[in-house]
Design a protein around this motif. Structure first.
Motif, mmCIF file in Angstrom:
data_model
loop_
_atom_site.group_PDB
_atom_site.id
_atom_site.type_symbol
_atom_site.label_atom_id
_atom_site.label_comp_id
_atom_site.label_asym_id
_atom_site.label_seq_id
_atom_site.Cartn_x
_atom_site.Cartn_y
_atom_site.Cartn_z
ATOM 1 N N GLU A 109 0.768 -1.198 -0.021
ATOM 2 C CA GLU A 109 -0.049 -0.063 -0.093
ATOM 3 C C GLU A 109 0.937 1.178 0.031
ATOM 4 O O GLU A 109 0.588 2.168 -0.708
ATOM 5 N N VAL A 110 2.041 1.278 0.739
ATOM 6 C CA VAL A 110 2.629 2.596 0.695
ATOM 7 C C VAL A 110 3.754 2.813 0.095
ATOM 8 O O VAL A 110 4.336 3.697 -0.317
ATOM 9 N N THR A 111 3.962 1.641 -0.826
ATOM 10 C CA THR A 111 4.874 1.700 -1.935
ATOM 11 C C THR A 111 4.535 1.824 -3.283
ATOM 12 O O THR A 111 5.215 2.399 -4.126
ATOM 13 N N GLN A 112 3.380 1.280 -3.436
ATOM 14 C CA GLN A 112 2.859 1.229 -4.890
ATOM 15 C C GLN A 112 2.093 2.545 -5.224
ATOM 16 O O GLN A 112 2.231 2.723 -6.389
ATOM 17 N N ALA A 113 1.149 3.104 -4.304
ATOM 18 C CA ALA A 113 0.728 4.289 -4.649
ATOM 19 C C ALA A 113 0.881 5.246 -3.466
ATOM 20 O O ALA A 113 -0.084 5.634 -2.666
ATOM 21 N N PRO A 114 2.165 5.567 -2.947
ATOM 22 C CA PRO A 114 2.462 6.222 -1.982
ATOM 23 C C PRO A 114 1.737 7.677 -2.074
ATOM 24 O O PRO A 114 1.662 8.353 -3.048
ATOM 25 N N GLU A 115 1.500 8.172 -0.789
ATOM 26 C CA GLU A 115 1.263 9.668 -0.662
ATOM 27 C C GLU A 115 2.431 10.337 -1.014
ATOM 28 O O GLU A 115 3.759 10.046 -0.217
ATOM 29 N N ARG A 116 2.630 11.429 -1.960
ATOM 30 C CA ARG A 116 3.918 11.901 -2.123
ATOM 31 C C ARG A 116 3.922 13.337 -1.235
ATOM 32 O O ARG A 116 2.825 13.884 -0.799
ATOM 33 N N ALA B 2 13.112 -8.829 3.962
ATOM 34 C CA ALA B 2 11.916 -9.016 3.397
ATOM 35 C C ALA B 2 11.213 -7.597 3.065
ATOM 36 O O ALA B 2 10.503 -7.245 1.868
ATOM 37 N N ALA B 3 11.172 -6.973 4.200
ATOM 38 C CA ALA B 3 10.378 -5.711 4.141
ATOM 39 C C ALA B 3 10.884 -4.819 2.978
ATOM 40 O O ALA B 3 10.358 -4.136 2.103
ATOM 41 N N LEU B 4 12.293 -4.707 2.953
ATOM 42 C CA LEU B 4 13.163 -4.038 1.981
ATOM 43 C C LEU B 4 12.863 -4.216 0.648
ATOM 44 O O LEU B 4 12.414 -3.440 -0.404
ATOM 45 N N GLU B 5 13.029 -5.716 0.307
ATOM 46 C CA GLU B 5 12.859 -6.193 -0.835
ATOM 47 C C GLU B 5 11.469 -5.942 -1.551
ATOM 48 O O GLU B 5 11.250 -5.617 -2.612
ATOM 49 N N LEU B 6 10.334 -6.060 -0.637
ATOM 50 C CA LEU B 6 8.872 -5.830 -1.037
ATOM 51 C C LEU B 6 8.729 -4.331 -1.241
ATOM 52 O O LEU B 6 7.935 -3.984 -2.397
ATOM 53 N N ALA B 7 9.165 -3.571 -0.660
ATOM 54 C CA ALA B 7 9.098 -1.987 -0.576
ATOM 55 C C ALA B 7 9.905 -1.861 -1.944
ATOM 56 O O ALA B 7 9.204 -0.609 -2.629
#
Ligand code: ADP
Ligand code: MG
Length: 389
Positions: free
Chosen positions: A180-187, A372-377
């Motif tokens: 959610e926070v990386t695919q369409a993040p609030e800019r 894992a968090a980093l790679e997904l992000a």
């Protein structure tokens, strides 16, 4: 991704659950932080509510594919027993006749913890024989080990293919939140990268810059870049291969989105009694190592954080375990806690720092997964998550 709701009736069924009980232990084998154990309790309670018999498996540390008492899950079994209020037995191995017998003896609602999966050499090689033996223990497979899902191991990928499978509640929440926070993040999206696993992380920077508008660099991650720019790094952590990568990255990207420290805190060694000296500028004196970002850098980074729509943080800004070198990490954590944007912390030590400062519940999400968090992000597919589709 399948979730618990996609599994057929689990009443009386044996469910094999991959959890991430890779907790920090002190020299006497006491668990110093049980966050990862507590994070998976909702999944275990839900499976018990559904009437399942639970067989849990996890890794702990890095044993060399052979049993090693130093990495036994015995302390975890004791802690989990306390947290669940029911006795959790520990199997003597991952697979084998004795294990099968203990699994067969389980009643609905009971929990058996298998011994460290990395005691088996086939775990990290995803050996098909091992995953077949694992699968033979149960009727269904649940993966709640977000922190291990970036590795294609027998317990994360191999066994998932052989049984009806689903994500546990923790893994589901981790994946949903981070996507959610990386695919369409609030800019604007601000990413903060630090820590000491530089060789792992420096490779992802280029892709990360496609997600983030600004990338703040701290911790030991800063030194390959500073050295590439011609600054003296003294005895700071700084591998030659990382300097080469940093040089290429800087040539590609220029310094635009990438922010580096403008001052530092240095000391003679990574130790609790090392005297800390603030230096203006980033020339590390000979015989010293950079152990924290300086106050001017912390101020600048706080400014970026307070104006961000989204902040994603992986890796401490300095040697925060040593009080004299914790100020930069604390400043970033406090700025995130006060920030109006959405805040996500990923990374084992970054999460520990946020806990230590008492700021964990001021963040939107503190991930239990580091790599894992980093790679997904940064947009990679995680094999352990793909296997749940
Ligand atoms: P995470 O677990 O959050 O992903 P890492 O494992 O990459 O973070 O790094 C955490 C470690 O980095 C901490 O133990 C911290 O002391 C160390 N560290 C941070 N900055 C420095 C530095 N400048 N020099 C040496 N070690 C550092
Ligand atoms: Mg770490």
């Amino acid at each position: 991704m399948n979730t618990l709701r996609d599994l057929d009736d689990l009443k009386g069924k044996w469910v094999l659950v991959r959890v991430d009980f890779n907790v920090p232990l002190d020299d006497e084998g006491n668990i110093t932080d049980d966050t990862r154990i507590r994070a998976t309790l909702p999944t275990l309670r839900e499976l018990i509510r559904l009437g399942a018999r639970l067989v849990l498996m996890s890794h702990l540390g890095r044993p060399n594919g052979a049993p090693d008492p130093k990495y036994s899950l015995a302390p975890v079994a004791r802690r989990l027993s306390e947290l669940m209020g029911t006795q959790v037995k520990l199997a003597p191995a991952v697979v084998g006749d004795e294990v099968t017998e203990m699994v067969d003896d389980l009643k609905p609602g009971q929990i058996l913890l298998l011994e460290n999966v990395r005691f088996e050499p086939g775990e990290t090689t995803n050996d098909p024989q091992l995953s077949a033996s694992m699968a033979a223990l149960a009727d269904a497979y649940v993966n709640d080990a977000f922190g291990a899902s970036h590795r294609a191991h027998a317990s994360t990928v191999g066994v998932a293919r052989r049984l009806p499978h689903a994500a546990g509640l923790l893994l589901e929440k981790e994946v949903e939140t981070i996507l959610e926070v990386t695919q369409a993040p609030e800019r604007p999206m601000v990413a903060i990268l630090g820590g000491s696993k530089v060789s792992d992380k420096i490779k992802v920077i280029e892709r990360f810059l496609q997600v983030a508008d600004t990338l703040l660099i701290g911790g030991a991650m800063a030194f390959p870049f500073l050295k590439a720019q011609g600054h003296a790094v003294g005895n700071s952590l700084c591998a030659d291969e990382d300097v080469a990568l940093a040089t290429t990255l800087l040539a590609h990207l220029g310094a635009g989105k990438l922010k580096l420290p403008v001052d530092l805190v240095v000391g003679p060694s990574f130790s609790a009694d090392a005297p800390a000296t603030v230096i203006s500028g980033v020339e590390v004196p000979e015989g010293q190592m950079g152990l924290d970002i300086g106050p001017q850098t912390a101020e600048e980074y706080k400014g970026w954080i307070s104006e961000a729509g989204t902040v994603f943080w992986n890796g401490p800004m300095g040697a925060f375990e040593l009080p004299a070198f914790a100020a930069g990490t604390r400043a970033v954590a406090e700025a995130m806690a006060a920030a109006p944007g959405i805040t996500v912390v990923g990374g084992g030590d970054s999460a520990a720092a946020v806990q230590q400062f008492g700021l964990a519940d001021k963040m939107n999400h503190v991930s239990t997964g580091g790599g894992a968090a980093l790679e997904l992000a940064e947009g990679q597919r995680l094999p352990g998550v793909e296997a749940l589709n």
